[in-house]
Design a protein around this motif. Structure first.
Motif, PDB file in Angstrom:
ATOM      1  N   ASP A   8      43.446  58.385  37.072  1.00  0.00           N
ATOM      2  CA  ASP A   8      42.902  57.814  36.240  1.00  0.00           C
ATOM      3  C   ASP A   8      42.262  56.434  35.970  1.00  0.00           C
ATOM      4  O   ASP A   8      41.580  55.035  35.404  1.00  0.00           O
ATOM      5  CB  ASP A   8      44.353  57.525  34.709  1.00  0.00           C
ATOM      6  N   LYS A   9      43.772  55.083  36.595  1.00  0.00           N
ATOM      7  CA  LYS A   9      43.413  54.067  36.620  1.00  0.00           C
ATOM      8  C   LYS A   9      43.332  53.723  38.849  1.00  0.00           C
ATOM      9  O   LYS A   9      44.098  54.286  39.077  1.00  0.00           O
ATOM     10  CB  LYS A   9      44.919  53.224  36.439  1.00  0.00           C
ATOM     11  N   ASP A  10      43.142  52.465  38.979  1.00  0.00           N
ATOM     12  CA  ASP A  10      43.358  52.130  40.182  1.00  0.00           C
ATOM     13  C   ASP A  10      44.514  50.814  39.973  1.00  0.00           C
ATOM     14  O   ASP A  10      44.083  49.879  39.479  1.00  0.00           O
ATOM     15  CB  ASP A  10      42.096  51.387  40.944  1.00  0.00           C
ATOM     16  N   ARG A  11      44.877  50.552  41.353  1.00  0.00           N
ATOM     17  CA  ARG A  11      45.912  49.890  41.902  1.00  0.00           C
ATOM     18  C   ARG A  11      45.540  48.312  42.111  1.00  0.00           C
ATOM     19  O   ARG A  11      44.229  48.706  43.158  1.00  0.00           O
ATOM     20  CB  ARG A  11      47.783  50.296  42.423  1.00  0.00           C
ATOM     21  N   ILE A  12      45.934  47.555  42.198  1.00  0.00           N
ATOM     22  CA  ILE A  12      45.226  46.341  42.126  1.00  0.00           C
ATOM     23  C   ILE A  12      46.853  45.326  42.552  1.00  0.00           C
ATOM     24  O   ILE A  12      46.901  45.208  41.509  1.00  0.00           O
ATOM     25  CB  ILE A  12      44.281  45.430  41.455  1.00  0.00           C
ATOM     26  N   ALA A  60      53.178  55.927  47.870  1.00  0.00           N
ATOM     27  CA  ALA A  60      52.897  56.148  46.497  1.00  0.00           C
ATOM     28  C   ALA A  60      51.819  57.433  46.728  1.00  0.00           C
ATOM     29  O   ALA A  60      50.670  57.010  47.325  1.00  0.00           O
ATOM     30  CB  ALA A  60      52.756  54.909  45.809  1.00  0.00           C
ATOM     31  N   PRO A  61      51.679  57.837  45.254  1.00  0.00           N
ATOM     32  CA  PRO A  61      50.193  59.093  45.277  1.00  0.00           C
ATOM     33  C   PRO A  61      49.403  58.050  45.450  1.00  0.00           C
ATOM     34  O   PRO A  61      48.036  58.790  45.620  1.00  0.00           O
ATOM     35  CB  PRO A  61      50.579  59.654  44.265  1.00  0.00           C
ATOM     36  N   LEU A  62      49.303  56.931  44.423  1.00  0.00           N
ATOM     37  CA  LEU A  62      48.428  55.881  44.691  1.00  0.00           C
ATOM     38  C   LEU A  62      48.113  54.983  44.723  1.00  0.00           C
ATOM     39  O   LEU A  62      48.547  53.513  44.462  1.00  0.00           O
ATOM     40  CB  LEU A  62      47.841  55.552  42.785  1.00  0.00           C
ATOM     41  N   PRO A  63      47.900  53.855  46.230  1.00  0.00           N
ATOM     42  CA  PRO A  63      47.743  52.988  47.102  1.00  0.00           C
ATOM     43  C   PRO A  63      46.966  52.187  46.560  1.00  0.00           C
ATOM     44  O   PRO A  63      46.174  52.011  45.550  1.00  0.00           O
ATOM     45  CB  PRO A  63      47.719  53.547  48.538  1.00  0.00           C
ATOM     46  N   TYR A  64      47.316  51.350  47.127  1.00  0.00           N
ATOM     47  CA  TYR A  64      46.406  49.737  46.280  1.00  0.00           C
ATOM     48  C   TYR A  64      45.115  49.891  47.258  1.00  0.00           C
ATOM     49  O   TYR A  64      45.400  50.042  47.882  1.00  0.00           O
ATOM     50  CB  TYR A  64      47.522  48.336  46.983  1.00  0.00           C
ATOM     51  N   THR A  65      44.048  50.090  46.031  1.00  0.00           N
ATOM     52  CA  THR A  65      42.442  49.839  46.778  1.00  0.00           C
ATOM     53  C   THR A  65      41.851  48.670  46.851  1.00  0.00           C
ATOM     54  O   THR A  65      41.470  48.028  47.712  1.00  0.00           O
ATOM     55  CB  THR A  65      41.849  50.716  45.532  1.00  0.00           C
ATOM     56  N   LEU A  66      42.727  47.274  45.953  1.00  0.00           N
ATOM     57  CA  LEU A  66      42.069  46.461  46.071  1.00  0.00           C
ATOM     58  C   LEU A  66      43.290  45.009  46.106  1.00  0.00           C
ATOM     59  O   LEU A  66      43.901  45.166  45.269  1.00  0.00           O
ATOM     60  CB  LEU A  66      41.241  45.872  44.675  1.00  0.00           C
ATOM     61  N   ARG A  92      43.187  49.479  54.822  1.00  0.00           N
ATOM     62  CA  ARG A  92      42.368  50.415  54.203  1.00  0.00           C
ATOM     63  C   ARG A  92      42.046  49.354  52.771  1.00  0.00           C
ATOM     64  O   ARG A  92      40.895  49.641  52.070  1.00  0.00           O
ATOM     65  CB  ARG A  92      42.448  51.438  53.761  1.00  0.00           C
ATOM     66  N   VAL A  93      42.459  48.695  52.306  1.00  0.00           N
ATOM     67  CA  VAL A  93      43.058  47.908  51.165  1.00  0.00           C
ATOM     68  C   VAL A  93      41.567  46.729  50.987  1.00  0.00           C
ATOM     69  O   VAL A  93      41.413  46.202  52.036  1.00  0.00           O
ATOM     70  CB  VAL A  93      43.807  47.476  50.723  1.00  0.00           C
ATOM     71  N   GLN A  94      40.794  46.715  49.991  1.00  0.00           N
ATOM     72  CA  GLN A  94      39.850  45.923  49.865  1.00  0.00           C
ATOM     73  C   GLN A  94      40.570  44.500  50.135  1.00  0.00           C
ATOM     74  O   GLN A  94      41.319  44.577  48.493  1.00  0.00           O
ATOM     75  CB  GLN A  94      38.890  46.457  49.235  1.00  0.00           C
ATOM     76  N   VAL A 137      32.972  47.515  41.352  1.00  0.00           N
ATOM     77  CA  VAL A 137      32.392  48.353  42.853  1.00  0.00           C
ATOM     78  C   VAL A 137      33.473  47.704  43.857  1.00  0.00           C
ATOM     79  O   VAL A 137      33.401  49.469  44.679  1.00  0.00           O
ATOM     80  CB  VAL A 137      31.798  46.897  43.347  1.00  0.00           C
ATOM     81  N   LEU A 138      33.904  47.204  44.345  1.00  0.00           N
ATOM     82  CA  LEU A 138      35.508  47.355  45.883  1.00  0.00           C
ATOM     83  C   LEU A 138      36.370  48.473  45.746  1.00  0.00           C
ATOM     84  O   LEU A 138      36.501  48.904  46.652  1.00  0.00           O
ATOM     85  CB  LEU A 138      36.219  46.736  45.509  1.00  0.00           C
ATOM     86  N   THR A 139      36.942  49.180  44.777  1.00  0.00           N
ATOM     87  CA  THR A 139      37.343  50.527  43.997  1.00  0.00           C
ATOM     88  C   THR A 139      36.621  51.558  44.369  1.00  0.00           C
ATOM     89  O   THR A 139      37.045  52.350  44.890  1.00  0.00           O
ATOM     90  CB  THR A 139      38.243  50.077  43.190  1.00  0.00           C
ATOM     91  N   GLN A 140      35.424  51.365  43.871  1.00  0.00           N
ATOM     92  CA  GLN A 140      35.028  52.631  44.120  1.00  0.00           C
ATOM     93  C   GLN A 140      34.182  52.053  45.966  1.00  0.00           C
ATOM     94  O   GLN A 140      34.316  53.857  45.945  1.00  0.00           O
ATOM     95  CB  GLN A 140      32.814  52.322  43.257  1.00  0.00           C
ATOM     96  N   LYS A 141      33.784  51.476  46.329  1.00  0.00           N
ATOM     97  CA  LYS A 141      33.871  51.773  47.657  1.00  0.00           C
ATOM     98  C   LYS A 141      35.113  51.626  48.251  1.00  0.00           C
ATOM     99  O   LYS A 141      34.590  52.566  49.118  1.00  0.00           O
ATOM    100  CB  LYS A 141      33.626  49.614  47.680  1.00  0.00           C
ATOM    101  N   TRP A 142      36.204  51.791  47.663  1.00  0.00           N
ATOM    102  CA  TRP A 142      37.550  52.331  48.425  1.00  0.00           C
ATOM    103  C   TRP A 142      37.671  53.379  48.673  1.00  0.00           C
ATOM    104  O   TRP A 142      37.672  54.446  49.786  1.00  0.00           O
ATOM    105  CB  TRP A 142      38.455  51.689  48.376  1.00  0.00           C
ATOM    106  N   HIS A 143      37.351  53.810  47.562  1.00  0.00           N
ATOM    107  CA  HIS A 143      37.438  55.838  47.275  1.00  0.00           C
ATOM    108  C   HIS A 143      35.396  56.692  48.732  1.00  0.00           C
ATOM    109  O   HIS A 143      36.158  57.421  48.853  1.00  0.00           O
ATOM    110  CB  HIS A 143      37.331  56.228  46.119  1.00  0.00           C
TER     111      HIS A 143
END
Length: 740
Positions: A8-12, A60-66, A92-94, A137-143
């Motif tokens: 639901d949310k991306d972690r920054i 964690a189930p959801l790591p940092y994306t950015l 992998r983190v942007q 944009v960068l979280t979308q790129k990460w996925h």
């Protein structure tokens, strides 16, 4: 490895040593409606805290994306070192590095960071829209990159420890993952070949182009859908990526269409598409629709421009102050006023200073604007003079009630007095919290000066009459001035009424309305029926305020003319003490118009028609103010004669002709109550009158004035009910060069 559902949310992660930077990012990524509640933000104040958070996130189930590395770093550790250590935990983190400048060249950065595609630099100061767009944009790129990885390339151990029902990695079909992404992503995802022809795209992309399915786009290019204006730069961007291998990150693009639909905006990221051997075989990209955001920005910019236009061009002073009465924003006219005051105050404090040697903040309006923001009235006026202003603002903050149209007096160090009509109101934020005061001030010094002159003239009249000991002269003066004072009172009343009915209050209501809808201002202005009317209302308000200013200026000019005539009446009467009469060049038609103007309101109120029967005459040398005194009395006398008739419409005819001599003949004719034959020889006698409230001074003073100018005043009437005609004849001089 377990296939995770879309979060639901991306972690920054934000790494910065300043709490203020933390708060700024929270406002942009958590509170801002354009972030759409998509992000969770964790903040670290040093490198050690950031690495601890990173190590926790990979499990964690959801790591940092950015990760944003902020500009407020300690000297002993650089942004690049932080990035390298973060990647040592999770490659992998942007990463976005925010800095005024980079401490390494781009080539050195590539070498130091060991990657070409996992980081981005962002120059400060930070921009809200840019931060939000980059985060999307960068979280979308990460996925997208994770979906493109092979199952063996994913950190499956970390993900499996966080799942209750682990799934064998062999069960995951990459094609299914890609298809799911392309079918369900709201963003436009596309893959193109070396000629920028579509190879594959998302359903959202096909829908935007109006295609039946994504397959219908295969082999087509942007030129099939967009106008040359957009398609050509987009093609050149993709060819540049193919040539250099460098991605294009977060570019805002304006899309114009061949089918004529309204333009749209996207935030686009494009990257090289490589085969398994690493050879570039095309491009792929993601475009996020930001049309609504751009429209909101345009609407906000439009209303900002409206406010700026008002603040920069309004002749009235407009100001905003915080809770400590410090200036926050000031209109251009108020800046000029305060600058003049500050220069005057500086020279009063430094009397020996060079006239041209002023402090830098007093050198120009722009420099002074930087200086004055954050200052109080006490800093500019001095503590004593600012005391009343401060007390008023403290009362507004205490009660939340405005102060409407209060006269305020400002005394400059050089002794100059300026009067303002001021309205102050509470200033609230979008949540209704009181954050300061704002107000408007209209300069009414000219009106106050006119009032002072009237009082001065009245005092002079009484003093002149008492010292001269001539009751008749004083009576005549008061009578003649009384006629003019009617015009003065009318002008003063009109100015007062215009000030009381000023539309300045509408500005306060408009600001309050915008404050009420501050959290959804764009929607309010574009969708709400009241909100749609607000821009038009503000434009009309600006025009109305300008009209008010012009009307008041016109009345002040008229008021000044009346006061000047009163002064000349006094000067004329002083001729009894030996003062010579003043002969000056004047235009007769303008003289007659001035006399009518002094009675304009009364003539309109009594429905009296005025007929002007005078040609354009050359300028003549005559005693202007004595002639005007006679005309004012004769028109007043004709108006009173018309008040006694009720069975017909009243009219007054003014005529003027230049006869041989040269002699100027002026006639004032009415169709009023007329004059009985036995009174024709008595109307000019001192004290004679047929009216209950009359004094018999007006016509007597007129005949004396005519005689003093070497002329005569006569009357003709056919009897009661037949009206009357007064004829003034005076010798004049035609200036050399004037045509007769």
């Amino acid at each position: 490895m377990k296939a995770q559902p879309a979060p639901d949310k991306d972690r920054i992660l934000l790494v910065d040593g300043s709490p203020d930077i933390h708060d700024a990012f929270r406002t942009m990524l958590i509170d801002d409606p354009h972030a759409q509640g998509k992000f969770e933000l964790d903040c670290a104040r040093d490198i050690h805290a950031s690495l601890a958070l990173m190590q926790q996130s990979v499990l964690a189930p959801l790591p940092y994306t950015l990760a944003f590395i902020g500009p407020s770093q300690k000297e002993e550790w650089t942004a690049i070192e932080i990035a390298r250590q973060i990647w040592a935990v999770d490659s992998r983190v942007q990463i976005v590095i925010c800095a005024e400048r980079l401490d390494l060249s781009p080539d050195a950065l590539f070498e130091a960071m060991g990657t070409m595609h996992g980081w981005l630099t962002l120059k400060t100061p930070l921009d809200r829209v840019e931060i939000i767009q980059l985060s999307h944009v960068l979280t979308q790129k990460w996925h997208l990159q994770r979906l493109a990885e092979s199952p063996q390339g994913v950190n499956s151990a970390a993900e499996m420890t966080a799942t209750e029902n682990p799934v064998d990695a062999s069960q995951i079909n990459e094609q299914d993952l890609l298809r799911t992404l392309l079918d369900n992503s709201p963003d436009h995802i596309y893959f193109k070949d070396l000629q920028s022809r579509f190879l594959k795209c998302s359903k959202a992309q096909a829908l935007q182009f109006g295609a039946a399915s994504p397959a219908a786009l295969i082999g087509k290019t942007d030129f099939d859908f967009f106008s040359e204006e957009h398609a050509r730069p987009a093609y050149e961007d993709e060819q540049e990526i193919l040539r250099t291998g460098q991605p294009m990150i977060g570019k805002a693009e304006r899309e114009t269409w061949k089918d004529g639909r309204a333009e749209s905006w996207t935030l686009s990221t494009k990257m090289p598409l490589r085969n398994s051997a690493g050879v570039i075989i095309g491009t792929f990209g993601i475009s996020k629709d930001i049309t609504a955001l751009k429209q909101t920005e345009a609407a906000l910019a439009y209303h900002h421009d409206l406010l700026s236009t008002l603040m920069d061009n309004s002749p009235d002073s407009i100001f905003f102050k915080d809770l400590k009465s410090r200036f926050v924003k000031i209109s251009r006219s108020e800046l000029h006023n305060l600058l003049r005051l500050s220069i005057s105050r500086y020279r009063a404090i430094h009397p020996g200073a060079d006239e041209d040697a002023l402090p830098s903040h007093l050198a120009s309006v722009n420099e002074f604007e930087k200086y004055v923001i954050g200052k109080t009235d006490a800093d500019l006026y001095g503590q004593d003079r600012a005391g009343e202003f401060c007390r008023d603002e403290e009362e507004i903050l205490r009660t939340g009630k405005p102060i409407i149209e209060k006269s305020e007096k400002t005394v400059h160090p050089d002794g100059r007095v300026v009067w303002y009509l001021t309205t102050k109101s509470p200033w609230r934020d979008r949540h209704g919290k009181l954050i300061g005061t704002f107000g408007t001030s209209k300069n009414i010094s000219e009106l106050k000066e006119a009032e002072r002159k009237i009082e001065e003239v009245q005092a002079q009249l009484l003093t002149a009459a008492r010292l001269a000991g001539m009751a008749e002269i004083a009576t005549n003066v008061l009578h003649n001035v009384g006629n003019v004072l009617n015009s003065v009172n009318v002008s003063a009343d009109l100015i007062g009424a215009q000030l009381r009915a000023s539309k300045l209050k509408g500005l306060a209501r408009s600001v309050a309305l915008m404050d009420t809808h501050a959290d959804n201002l764009g929607q309010f202005l574009t969708q709400d029926s009241k909100g749609k009317l607000l821009p038009t209302y503000l434009r009309e308000l600006a025009r109305t305020l300008e009209s008010e200013h012009e009307a008041i200026t016109t009345e002040l000019v008229a008021l000044g003319g009346s006061v000047e005539h009163i002064k000349q009446v006094i000067a004329t009467q002083q001729s009894y003490a030996g003062t010579p009469r003043v002969v000056e060049s004047a235009k007769v038609d303008e003289l007659l118009d001035d006399a009518l103007r002094m009675h304009a309101v009364a003539l309109t109120r009594h429905k009296v028609d005025v007929v002007k029967n005078y040609p354009t005459l050359p300028s003549l040398l005559l005693d202007r103010h004595r002639v005007l005194q006679v005309l004012v009395n004769l028109i007043s006398n004709a108006k009173q004669a018309l008040s006694a008739i009720a069975d017909k419409r009243g009219f007054i005819t003014l005529g003027a002709v230049l006869m041989d001599g040269p002699v100027l003949r002026i006639t004032v004719t009415d169709n009023g109550e007329g004059i009985a034959p036995e009174n024709l020889t008595r109307v000019f006698s001192h004290g004679f009158t047929t009216r209950k409230n009359g004094h018999g001074f007006g016509l007597h003073s007129c005949v004396l004035a005519a005689q003093e100018m070497g002329g005569s005043l006569h009357v003709h009437s056919d009897g009661p009910g037949q009206g009357a005609s007064f004829i003034l004849e005076i010798p004049v001089t035609v200036p050399t060069g004037s045509a007769r």
